[in-house]
Enzyme design. Structure first.
Site, PDB file in Angstrom:
ATOM      1  N   SER A 189       3.197  -2.343  10.333  1.00 51.24           N
ATOM      2  CA  SER A 189       4.875  -2.384  10.707  1.00 51.24           C
ATOM      3  C   SER A 189       5.432  -3.657  10.074  1.00 51.24           C
ATOM      4  O   SER A 189       6.417  -4.003  10.864  1.00 51.24           O
ATOM      5  CB  SER A 189       5.183  -1.753  12.013  1.00 51.24           C
ATOM      6  OG  SER A 189       4.797  -0.561  12.050  1.00 51.24           O
ATOM      7  N   ASN A 212       0.974  -1.168   0.095  1.00 48.24           N
ATOM      8  CA  ASN A 212       0.082  -0.122  -0.112  1.00 48.24           C
ATOM      9  C   ASN A 212       0.898   1.145   0.066  1.00 48.24           C
ATOM     10  O   ASN A 212       1.619   1.572   1.138  1.00 48.24           O
ATOM     11  CB  ASN A 212      -0.702  -0.130   1.289  1.00 48.24           C
ATOM     12  CG  ASN A 212      -1.763   1.130   1.230  1.00 48.24           C
ATOM     13  OD1 ASN A 212      -1.788   2.093   0.472  1.00 48.24           O
ATOM     14  ND2 ASN A 212      -2.198   1.621   2.756  1.00 48.24           N
ATOM     15  N   TRP A 213       1.012   1.829  -1.309  1.00 47.73           N
ATOM     16  CA  TRP A 213       2.051   3.020  -1.242  1.00 47.73           C
ATOM     17  C   TRP A 213       1.358   4.347  -0.687  1.00 47.73           C
ATOM     18  O   TRP A 213       2.125   5.246  -0.581  1.00 47.73           O
ATOM     19  CB  TRP A 213       2.224   3.285  -2.601  1.00 47.73           C
ATOM     20  CG  TRP A 213       3.188   2.307  -3.510  1.00 47.73           C
ATOM     21  CD1 TRP A 213       3.770   1.149  -2.679  1.00 47.73           C
ATOM     22  CD2 TRP A 213       4.102   2.356  -4.413  1.00 47.73           C
ATOM     23  NE1 TRP A 213       4.772   0.592  -3.506  1.00 47.73           N
ATOM     24  CE2 TRP A 213       4.971   1.485  -4.565  1.00 47.73           C
ATOM     25  CE3 TRP A 213       4.171   3.345  -5.479  1.00 47.73           C
ATOM     26  CZ2 TRP A 213       5.770   1.215  -5.631  1.00 47.73           C
ATOM     27  CZ3 TRP A 213       5.137   3.288  -6.502  1.00 47.73           C
ATOM     28  CH2 TRP A 213       5.794   2.169  -6.683  1.00 47.73           C
ATOM     29  N   LYS A 214      -0.060   4.300  -0.339  1.00 48.67           N
ATOM     30  CA  LYS A 214      -0.498   5.422   0.451  1.00 48.67           C
ATOM     31  C   LYS A 214      -0.351   6.683  -0.511  1.00 48.67           C
ATOM     32  O   LYS A 214      -0.319   6.555  -1.748  1.00 48.67           O
ATOM     33  CB  LYS A 214      -0.025   5.775   1.689  1.00 48.67           C
ATOM     34  CG  LYS A 214      -0.147   4.422   2.570  1.00 48.67           C
ATOM     35  CD  LYS A 214       0.167   4.757   4.162  1.00 48.67           C
ATOM     36  CE  LYS A 214       0.477   3.296   4.774  1.00 48.67           C
ATOM     37  NZ  LYS A 214      -0.006   3.509   6.292  1.00 48.67           N
ATOM     38  N   HIS A 216      -9.726   1.305   5.063  1.00 48.50           N
ATOM     39  CA  HIS A 216      -8.338   1.267   5.714  1.00 48.50           C
ATOM     40  C   HIS A 216      -8.538   2.304   6.993  1.00 48.50           C
ATOM     41  O   HIS A 216      -9.296   3.241   6.787  1.00 48.50           O
ATOM     42  CB  HIS A 216      -7.392   1.971   4.531  1.00 48.50           C
ATOM     43  CG  HIS A 216      -5.811   1.977   5.128  1.00 48.50           C
ATOM     44  ND1 HIS A 216      -5.534   2.726   6.007  1.00 48.50           N
ATOM     45  CD2 HIS A 216      -4.889   1.048   4.816  1.00 48.50           C
ATOM     46  CE1 HIS A 216      -4.130   2.525   6.385  1.00 48.50           C
ATOM     47  NE2 HIS A 216      -3.892   1.436   5.915  1.00 48.50           N
ATOM     48  N   GLU A 253      -6.807   4.749   7.830  1.00 54.16           N
ATOM     49  CA  GLU A 253      -6.407   6.108   7.675  1.00 54.16           C
ATOM     50  C   GLU A 253      -7.861   6.755   6.920  1.00 54.16           C
ATOM     51  O   GLU A 253      -8.023   7.791   7.139  1.00 54.16           O
ATOM     52  CB  GLU A 253      -5.261   6.142   6.650  1.00 54.16           C
ATOM     53  CG  GLU A 253      -4.092   5.924   7.727  1.00 54.16           C
ATOM     54  CD  GLU A 253      -3.004   5.554   6.819  1.00 54.16           C
ATOM     55  OE1 GLU A 253      -2.698   5.569   5.295  1.00 54.16           O
ATOM     56  OE2 GLU A 253      -2.018   5.167   7.717  1.00 54.16           O
ATOM     57  N   GLY A 309       1.989   2.364  10.685  1.00 52.11           N
ATOM     58  CA  GLY A 309       3.151   3.439  10.382  1.00 52.11           C
ATOM     59  C   GLY A 309       3.870   3.557  11.770  1.00 52.11           C
ATOM     60  O   GLY A 309       4.446   4.944  11.659  1.00 52.11           O
ATOM     61  N   GLU A 326      -5.340  -4.957  10.689  1.00 46.98           N
ATOM     62  CA  GLU A 326      -4.414  -3.911  10.794  1.00 46.98           C
ATOM     63  C   GLU A 326      -4.715  -3.293  12.248  1.00 46.98           C
ATOM     64  O   GLU A 326      -5.568  -2.037  12.404  1.00 46.98           O
ATOM     65  CB  GLU A 326      -4.329  -3.226   9.704  1.00 46.98           C
ATOM     66  CG  GLU A 326      -4.264  -3.594   8.383  1.00 46.98           C
ATOM     67  CD  GLU A 326      -3.693  -2.788   7.380  1.00 46.98           C
ATOM     68  OE1 GLU A 326      -2.679  -2.911   7.077  1.00 46.98           O
ATOM     69  OE2 GLU A 326      -4.161  -1.607   7.240  1.00 46.98           O
ATOM     70  N   GLY A 385       2.681  -1.509   4.156  1.00 46.71           N
ATOM     71  CA  GLY A 385       2.659   0.083   3.926  1.00 46.71           C
ATOM     72  C   GLY A 385       4.157   0.504   3.545  1.00 46.71           C
ATOM     73  O   GLY A 385       4.673   0.394   2.457  1.00 46.71           O
ATOM     74  N   GLY A 386       4.715   1.024   4.504  1.00 45.38           N
ATOM     75  CA  GLY A 386       6.125   1.855   4.350  1.00 45.38           C
ATOM     76  C   GLY A 386       7.116   0.890   3.669  1.00 45.38           C
ATOM     77  O   GLY A 386       7.922   1.251   2.604  1.00 45.38           O
TER      78      GLY A 386
HETATM   79  C1  PEP Z   1      -0.918   0.192   5.883  1.00 42.33           C
HETATM   80  O1  PEP Z   1      -0.486   1.069   5.155  1.00 42.33           O
HETATM   81  O2  PEP Z   1      -1.678  -0.687   5.686  1.00 42.33           O
HETATM   82  C2  PEP Z   1       0.221  -0.370   6.806  1.00 42.33           C
HETATM   83  C3  PEP Z   1       0.071  -1.386   7.424  1.00 42.33           C
HETATM   84  O3  PEP Z   1       1.317   0.487   7.001  1.00 42.33           O
HETATM   85  P1  PEP Z   1       2.963   0.246   7.642  1.00 42.33           P
HETATM   86  O4  PEP Z   1       3.233  -1.272   7.212  1.00 42.33           O
HETATM   87  O5  PEP Z   1       3.773   1.333   7.242  1.00 42.33           O
HETATM   88  O6  PEP Z   1       2.555   0.061   9.202  1.00 42.33           O
END
Ligand code: PEP
Length: 242
Positions: free
Chosen positions: A205, A10-12, A95, A97, A171, A165, A226-227
């Site tokens: 994470s 997930n590049w956000k 999500h 966010e 994040g 999640e 994500g990251g």
């Molecule tokens: C996400 O964006 O769904 C996520 C899990 O981010 P990260 O891996 O950066 O925690």
């Protein structure tokens, strides 16, 4: 039926056209394999170009959100039909966010999942508790309620994917413990119809250092990353841990 692992990035709100070399790098890393499905969910502006760059490697592309309707007077929004038209196969809905920043309720998430399926996309329906919920010991109540409200009752097990999640792990660099992940994934599987056939991803994470332990857990069928999905090398290392 075996549940093929799904490793989803997930590049956000990251990524311009010059980032698309990612797909050649990912393919060159040897992470593409019949043993797993690889997916990257991109900003809508990149979906069509990414489909072009990724499809030849067998890597799937997804969107990060869609509107509840397939067209209409909704300035700035993207519909599931548009994502499908651009070549996407999946879309993330609900999500945390979006739930937090855009006030998305379970009813809205369910409507998005329905419209995604109607457009031939597989929705990845996200659920997860806040730190406050977990510290109060009500994580199963919260996640149970999100599942009941966000998954359309008509869906069969192949119509969708769940991503668990925990909000406090996204994040932040904090990952849930293996025991907490295992317990929540078993709970989720017990809550959804034909749960044995539903793919349940963990997100929060995930990185190369912890991926092997997480992905080896019994009810974990992949990861939403994500990251660490922004870099082909780290995303490939996570994928190869599945
Ligand atoms: C996400 O964006 O769904 C996520 C899990 O981010 P990260 O891996 O950066 O925690």
């Amino acid at each position: 039926m075996p549940r093929t692992p799904l490793i989803a990035g997930n590049w956000k709100m990251h990524g311009l056209k010059d980032a698309l070399g990612f797909f050649d790098e990912l393919a060159a890393s040897g992470a593409v394999s019949e043993r797993r499905e690889l997916l990257v969910c991109l900003p809508a502006t990149l979906v069509a170009a990414a489909v072009h760059a990724a499809r030849r490697h067998g890597i799937r592309i997804g969107g990060q959100d869609c509107h509840t309707e397939s067209s209409g007077a909704h300035t700035g929004d993207i519909s599931a039909a548009m994502l499908r038209d651009a070549g996407a196969d999946f879309v993330i809905v609900g999500h945390s966010e979006r739930r937090a920043d855009h006030g998305e309720t379970d009813d809205i998430v369910r409507a998005k999942a329905e419209t995604a399926r109607a457009s031939d996309l597989t929705p990845i329906i996200c659920v997860g508790e806040t730190l406050e919920d977990r510290e109060a010991g009500r994580e199963e109540d919260v996640v149970g309620r999100q599942l009941a409200g966000s998954i359309p009752p008509v869906f069969g097990p192949a119509d969708y994917v769940i991503a668990y999640e925990p909000v406090w792990a996204i994040g932040t660099g904090r990952t849930a413990s293996a025991g907490d992940i295992a317990a929540m994934h078993a709970f989720i599987r017990s809550q959804v119809p034909d749960g044995e056939e539903v793919r349940i991803l963990y997100g929060g994470s995930v990185k190369p250092e912890n991926a092997r332990e997480i992905l080896a857990l019994e009810n974990v069928d992949g990861a939403l990353v994500g990251g660490a999905s922004l870099n082909a090398e780290s995303f490939a290392a996570i994928a190869k841990s599945s």
